[in-house]
Motif scaffolding. Structure first.
Motif, PDB file in Angstrom:
ATOM      1  N   THR A   3       0.826  -1.209   0.000  1.00 55.40           N
ATOM      2  CA  THR A   3       0.000   0.000   0.000  1.00 55.40           C
ATOM      3  C   THR A   3       0.861   1.258   0.000  1.00 55.40           C
ATOM      4  OG1 THR A   3      -0.183  -0.228   2.414  1.00 55.40           O
ATOM      5  CG2 THR A   3      -2.012  -1.067   1.073  1.00 55.40           C
ATOM      6  N   LEU A   6       2.380   1.680  -3.387  1.00 55.45           N
ATOM      7  CA  LEU A   6       1.324   2.134  -4.300  1.00 55.45           C
ATOM      8  C   LEU A   6       1.109   3.637  -4.166  1.00 55.45           C
ATOM      9  CD1 LEU A   6      -0.865   1.278  -6.337  1.00 55.45           C
ATOM     10  CD2 LEU A   6      -2.339   0.734  -4.405  1.00 55.45           C
ATOM     11  N   LEU A  29      -9.818   0.225  -0.895  1.00 50.35           N
ATOM     12  CA  LEU A  29      -9.626  -0.977  -0.074  1.00 50.35           C
ATOM     13  C   LEU A  29     -10.882  -1.323   0.726  1.00 50.35           C
ATOM     14  CD1 LEU A  29      -5.995  -0.358   1.254  1.00 50.35           C
ATOM     15  CD2 LEU A  29      -6.723  -1.875  -0.605  1.00 50.35           C
ATOM     16  N   MET A  55      -2.174  -0.115 -10.061  1.00 50.68           N
ATOM     17  CA  MET A  55      -2.864  -1.306  -9.582  1.00 50.68           C
ATOM     18  C   MET A  55      -3.014  -2.375 -10.669  1.00 50.68           C
ATOM     19  SD  MET A  55      -5.781   0.267  -6.997  1.00 50.68           S
ATOM     20  CE  MET A  55      -6.619   1.200  -8.271  1.00 50.68           C
ATOM     21  N   ARG A 197      -4.375  -7.183 -10.211  1.00 52.32           N
ATOM     22  CA  ARG A 197      -5.789  -7.300  -9.807  1.00 52.32           C
ATOM     23  C   ARG A 197      -5.963  -8.315  -8.679  1.00 52.32           C
ATOM     24  NH1 ARG A 197     -10.428 -10.158 -10.637  1.00 52.32           N
ATOM     25  NH2 ARG A 197      -9.227 -11.842 -11.563  1.00 52.32           N
ATOM     26  N   LEU A 200      -4.702  -6.882  -5.408  1.00 55.51           N
ATOM     27  CA  LEU A 200      -5.611  -5.855  -4.921  1.00 55.51           C
ATOM     28  C   LEU A 200      -6.820  -6.474  -4.230  1.00 55.51           C
ATOM     29  CD1 LEU A 200      -6.398  -2.882  -4.691  1.00 55.51           C
ATOM     30  CD2 LEU A 200      -7.392  -3.041  -6.993  1.00 55.51           C
ATOM     31  N   LYS A 204      -8.018  -6.085  -0.256  1.00 53.13           N
ATOM     32  CA  LYS A 204      -9.385  -5.761   0.168  1.00 53.13           C
ATOM     33  C   LYS A 204      -9.907  -6.796   1.165  1.00 53.13           C
ATOM     34  CE  LYS A 204     -12.460  -4.315  -2.658  1.00 53.13           C
ATOM     35  NZ  LYS A 204     -13.411  -4.231  -3.790  1.00 53.13           N
TER      36      LYS A 204
END
Length: 306
Positions: A3, A6, A29, A55, A197, A200, A204
């Motif tokens: 994170t 990013l 998120l 991302m 993806r 990510l 989450k």
């Protein structure tokens, strides 16, 4: 940590807006959508593109105007002679990251088409339902009310956005750096992919596992009930809004490298998550002022929670 890398990558392009990019990442998120209210030219599109590239997810942009139709958003069926039948043509929402520019310049019917996608995670065309790609993130922008050709979003649509924030103009040093960056190169072209993806989606899921104590759920309920019983507020925070507070608080704790939510996490995201959900009596205090007043009036849990 993924994170922070990013955020660092996005902040190389979006100069001087570290707090804004952090809030956007929290909403992503937390599984929510973002509403940006700002004047044109402050970097909203650049930020959205930078996030999508970092991302590693698909991106579509919709420029909302009065003549954009619902079928532009959700897609439509057309007759294909080669297949001797109707074929679905994908709409603009068939992407992981959708930027809806100037959403308050288009018709309410077109806005509602985007609303279904945001709320349901799918679209329906001629009684056939199509799943949207996951993750599905909408960042919508709107011009400040009173700008030419604008109309306010209905409250039911505002409530679907997890947060509403503003970027604002860059400070002096950030604008000089921005101008310098763009003399010979386009920083967006150099954005590196930090996650994909699949990663990510895993991030989450990790946010969902953040613990929030029952005492904090009571605290959130007391805060939201106070908005519903305030003399200057016509419409307070809905149960959907209370859930958004929980999710954003978890995301804030996650970015702070904690496995549990504290009262400070709730206070950190309180105004951005709630101000756009309030309907106020005219002539009184602003939404942010009322939310600040409520925070001081509602007792916070005393004990240390972990």
């Amino acid at each position: 940590m993924d994170t922070q890398q990013l955020l660092d990558e996005v902040n190389r392009v979006v100069r001087g807006k570290e707090e804004v990019t952090r809030k956007v990442l929290m909403a992503i998120l937390a599984g929510g959508h973002i509403l940006l209210e700002d004047f044109p030219g402050v970097g909203k599109t650049t930020m959205a593109l930078a996030f999508s590239k970092a991302m590693g997810i698909s991106f579509n942009r919709i420029q909302f105007t009065p003549d954009v139709t619902a079928s532009d958003i959700v897609g439509f069926n057309y007759f294909d002679k080669g297949q001797n039948g109707f074929v679905y043509h994908k709409g603009a929402v068939m992407a992981n990251f959708v930027l809806g520019d100037e959403i308050n310049r288009t018709s309410s019917r077109t806005q509602s088409a985007l609303l279904e996608a945001m709320e349901e995670g799918n679209v329906t065309v001629d009684s056939v339902t199509y799943e949207l790609p996951q993750p599905f993130i909408v960042m919508a922008t709107q011009n400040p009310l009173g700008s030419a050709g604008t109309q306010p979003l209905p409250q039911a649509q505002l409530d679907r956005f997890m947060i509403k924030i503003s970027m604002g103009y860059p400070d002096f040093e950030s604008q000089v750096a921005l101008l310098k960056d763009r003399q010979t190169t386009q920083p967006l072209d150099e954005v590196a992919q930090i996650v994909d993806r699949k990663r990510l989606l895993m991030l989450k899921q990790q946010v969902q596992t953040i613990h929030i104590d029952d005492a904090l759920l009571v605290y959130i309920t007391n805060l939201t009930m106070a908005t519903r019983n305030h003399a200057q507020i016509l419409q307070g925070i809905s149960p959907r809004g209370a859930l958004a507070i929980c999710q954003m608080a978890k995301a804030h704790a996650f970015l702070e490298n904690r496995s549990f939510v504290t009262p400070e996490d709730i206070l950190a995201i309180w105004s951005d998550t709630c101000a756009h959900r309030l309907v106020l009596h005219q002539g009184g205090q602003s939404a942010n002022e009322l939310l600040e007043e409520i925070v001081h009036a509602v007792p916070s849990p005393d004990e240390q929670l972990s």
